[in-house]
Design an enzyme around this catalytic site. Structure first.
Site, PDB file in Angstrom:
ATOM      1  N   GLU A 109       1.038  -1.286   0.151  1.00 38.59           N
ATOM      2  CA  GLU A 109      -0.205   0.091   0.086  1.00 38.59           C
ATOM      3  C   GLU A 109       1.159   1.311   0.070  1.00 38.59           C
ATOM      4  O   GLU A 109       0.928   2.242   0.987  1.00 38.59           O
ATOM      5  CB  GLU A 109      -1.169  -0.078   1.086  1.00 38.59           C
ATOM      6  CG  GLU A 109      -1.455  -1.438   1.156  1.00 38.59           C
ATOM      7  CD  GLU A 109      -2.594  -1.616   3.295  1.00 38.59           C
ATOM      8  OE1 GLU A 109      -3.859  -1.394   2.485  1.00 38.59           O
ATOM      9  OE2 GLU A 109      -1.740  -1.055   3.826  1.00 38.59           O
ATOM     10  N   PRO A 110       1.813   1.431  -0.608  1.00 37.51           N
ATOM     11  CA  PRO A 110       2.123   2.543  -1.033  1.00 37.51           C
ATOM     12  C   PRO A 110       1.569   3.938  -1.767  1.00 37.51           C
ATOM     13  O   PRO A 110       0.452   3.741  -2.332  1.00 37.51           O
ATOM     14  CB  PRO A 110       3.419   3.042  -2.417  1.00 37.51           C
ATOM     15  CG  PRO A 110       2.514   1.385  -3.048  1.00 37.51           C
ATOM     16  CD  PRO A 110       1.300   1.040  -2.562  1.00 37.51           C
ATOM     17  N   ARG A 129       3.961  18.988   7.995  1.00 37.78           N
ATOM     18  CA  ARG A 129       4.955  17.947   8.049  1.00 37.78           C
ATOM     19  C   ARG A 129       5.907  18.683   9.037  1.00 37.78           C
ATOM     20  O   ARG A 129       6.491  18.012   9.827  1.00 37.78           O
ATOM     21  CB  ARG A 129       5.493  17.445   7.083  1.00 37.78           C
ATOM     22  CG  ARG A 129       4.422  15.969   6.416  1.00 37.78           C
ATOM     23  CD  ARG A 129       4.559  15.168   4.885  1.00 37.78           C
ATOM     24  NE  ARG A 129       5.448  14.369   5.414  1.00 37.78           N
ATOM     25  CZ  ARG A 129       6.461  14.477   5.761  1.00 37.78           C
ATOM     26  NH1 ARG A 129       7.327  15.554   5.410  1.00 37.78           N
ATOM     27  NH2 ARG A 129       7.225  13.600   6.375  1.00 37.78           N
ATOM     28  N   TYR A 189       6.476  16.834  12.282  1.00 40.00           N
ATOM     29  CA  TYR A 189       7.248  16.054  12.077  1.00 40.00           C
ATOM     30  C   TYR A 189       8.577  16.565  12.523  1.00 40.00           C
ATOM     31  O   TYR A 189      10.033  15.140  11.729  1.00 40.00           O
ATOM     32  CB  TYR A 189       7.180  14.836  11.310  1.00 40.00           C
ATOM     33  CG  TYR A 189       5.379  13.692  10.610  1.00 40.00           C
ATOM     34  CD1 TYR A 189       4.692  13.660  11.514  1.00 40.00           C
ATOM     35  CD2 TYR A 189       5.325  14.346   9.745  1.00 40.00           C
ATOM     36  CE1 TYR A 189       3.632  12.502  11.626  1.00 40.00           C
ATOM     37  CE2 TYR A 189       3.820  13.940   9.394  1.00 40.00           C
ATOM     38  CZ  TYR A 189       2.827  12.906  10.435  1.00 40.00           C
ATOM     39  OH  TYR A 189       1.513  13.107   9.957  1.00 40.00           O
ATOM     40  N   CYS A 204       0.166  33.153  12.146  1.00 42.61           N
ATOM     41  CA  CYS A 204       1.178  33.798  13.572  1.00 42.61           C
ATOM     42  C   CYS A 204       1.190  32.020  14.992  1.00 42.61           C
ATOM     43  O   CYS A 204       0.714  31.968  15.414  1.00 42.61           O
ATOM     44  CB  CYS A 204      -0.677  34.034  14.460  1.00 42.61           C
ATOM     45  SG  CYS A 204      -1.017  35.645  12.760  1.00 42.61           S
ATOM     46  N   GLU A 205       2.572  31.556  14.372  1.00 45.31           N
ATOM     47  CA  GLU A 205       3.217  30.665  14.897  1.00 45.31           C
ATOM     48  C   GLU A 205       4.213  30.767  14.556  1.00 45.31           C
ATOM     49  O   GLU A 205       4.837  30.758  13.865  1.00 45.31           O
ATOM     50  CB  GLU A 205       2.127  29.543  14.435  1.00 45.31           C
ATOM     51  CG  GLU A 205       2.296  28.174  14.817  1.00 45.31           C
ATOM     52  CD  GLU A 205       2.973  27.391  15.960  1.00 45.31           C
ATOM     53  OE1 GLU A 205       1.195  27.933  16.586  1.00 45.31           O
ATOM     54  OE2 GLU A 205       3.302  27.077  17.434  1.00 45.31           O
TER      55      GLU A 205
END
Ligand SMILES: *Cc1c(COP(=O)(O)O)cnc(C)c1O
Length: 463
Positions: free
Chosen positions: A320-321, A360, A364, A391-392
């Site tokens: 399942e790529p 991501r 991660y 705003c982060e």
């Protein structure tokens, strides 16, 4: 791996800050084919092109930020997986990486099957005409409504993830007068991520039914007794962005062990095993992914060897790529808004998107590369952090990379390998409007997912 905290070559500050970056490439204008889609190059003016179209033209027509997807590359990669696994195995594209109706049609045409993990993904697949028998339905908490819809549509398999679900799916099938093909998802105690795997990982996670304590065997026992279920096999998915095949080796060994126990107890040889997805791609030049044919050969050898050892017929394999097919086929095109040098640290380059189109890096700590796309430059490399407009302060797209020192507002930059888990994980944070996906092929571009508009946002806000 050639990581260094003290990259060789020119640099814009005397003392480089601590970081996790490679030395700048000898030629910052070069586009490493490992991380860029197949048809990407530069034209005579130095502008990045894809499918024969210049990014400056794409930016003008479709705006920025935008995901630019190389359709020929997508089809090439899908076909390479299909061909590598041949007719004795099945390839299911994991729709959660990126799904749209155009993608479903390409997969259908290239002979791949499709994994979905929600009612929304199922609806997209069916509405684009994917035959239901080529769809697998996943998820650790499918709602009764989703289960009923999947059974009614006639999906090829439902991957069962809990004892409750065994009963729910059996019940749904029986009340519709059907027998649903199912696999049972087990956790084999292997966790694989990039260059390492842990064979003794705790089964401390929400997915699957643990194998080690006999729960998986009990799940098979119960499922085999239910008239509504046709138990076709066992499913295992061990991680993501995997380069090292040894995790699959341990997983296959343990899954085949269960097949043997099932044969010994029930006299039934389950016909299929699904080894999941998780195969890695090159986000930066340091990554060296394997080719589909190498992966197919390795997995087939592993399963055959294990089954011979257990005196079992070799089951049909499926994989399942998701990322490995769509990841490398797209890049995100941004316009540079501000360039802010911090003396002795690095230069912050702000683009017109950010964590709303690529979560991501924040989620991660993912690594990406980046290139100046609207022109070439011979300026000295400068260490940059590409950040978004949200705003982060964790709103980072590319943590550490080198771009030419003359980078200026208005330049277009491109971040490659954003085809997987970027648009599909995009958000409306700060009421950002999610970017379009533009597919390019043979000199023609078309929008396959359009840009959100303020009207789209306001339509949901019924005040
Ligand atoms: C996410 C997922 C995949 C796809 O993973 P990739 O890293 O995109 O290849 C495949 N199977 C299952 C069950 C998944 O959850």
């Amino acid at each position: 791996m050639s990581r260094s905290a003290h990259p060789a070559g020119p640099r814009h500050a005397d003392v480089l800050p601590e970081g996790h970056y490679t030395a700048p490439a000898d030629d910052l204008n070069a586009l490493d084919p490992k991380v860029w889609a197949h048809t990407v190059g530069r034209d005579a003016d130095g502008v990045v092109t894809v499918g024969g179209i210049a990014v400056t033209q794409l930016a003008e027509e479709y705006g920025t930020p935008a995901y630019i997807l190389d359709e020929a590359d997508f089809r090439d990669r899908a076909r390479a997986w299909r061909t590598a696994f041949g007719t004795d195995a099945d390839v299911f594209y994991a729709g959660k990486a990126f799904l749209s109706r155009a993608v479903v049609r390409w997969l259908d045409e290239e002979g791949l099957n499709l994994d979905v993990c929600s009612g929304g993904e199922l609806a997209t697949a069916l509405s684009a005409g994917m035959p239901a028998e080529r769809i697998a339905f996943h998820g650790n908490n499918k709602s009764p409504g989703e289960i009923e819809r999947a059974v009614r549509a006639g999906v090829g398999r439902i991957v069962l993830d809990s004892f409750q679900e065994i009963v729910r799916v059996a019940h749904a099938a029986e009340s519709l007068g059907k027998r649903q093909r199912v696999q049972i998802r087990v956790t084999v105690g292997v966790e694989a991520h990039t260059h390492e795997f842990i064979a003794t990982a705790h089964e401390d996670q929400k997915f699957g039914i643990p194998l080690a304590d006999g729960q998986a065997a009990e799940a098979v026992r119960r499922a085999l007794q239910l008239d509504g279920l046709d138990v076709i096999g066992i499913h295992s998915h061990i991680g993501s962005q995997i380069f090292d095949m040894s995790g699959f080796e341990v997983a296959a060994h343990r899954v085949v062990g269960l097949l043997k126990d099932v044969r010994d107890e029930h006299g039934v040889e389950l016909a299929e095993i699904d080894l999941g997805g998780g195969l890695g791609i090159a986000y930066t030049s340091d990554d060296d992914p394997r080719e589909p044919h190498e992966i197919a050969k390795a997995l087939s050898e592993i399963v055959t060897r294990e089954c011979e050892g257990a005196r079992l017929r070799t089951p049909r394999i499926s994989v399942e790529p998701g990322r490995a097919i769509v990841g490398p086929t797209a890049f995100t095109l941004y316009e540079v808004g501000t360039v802010k040098p911090l003396e002795g640290l690095r230069t912050y380059v702000s683009v017109d998107g950010g964590m709303s189109d690529n979560i991501r890096t924040a989620l991660y700590d993912a690594e990406y590369s980046v290139a100046l796309a609207s022109r070439t430059s011979d300026a000295e490399p400068m260490l940059v952090r590409v950040v978004g407009k949200h705003c982060e302060s964790g709103d980072i797209v590319v943590k550490d990379a080198f771009l030419p020192g003359d980078l200026a507002p208005g330049d277009l930059i491109a971040v490659p390998a954003t085809g997987a888990y970027c648009r599909s994980m995009a958000s409306n944070y700060n009421h950002a409007m999610r970017p379009p996906v533009v597919a390019v092929r043979d000199g023609a571009a078309r929008v396959i997912v359009r840009r959100e508009t303020e009207e789209d946002l306001l339509r949901l806000d019924v005040g």
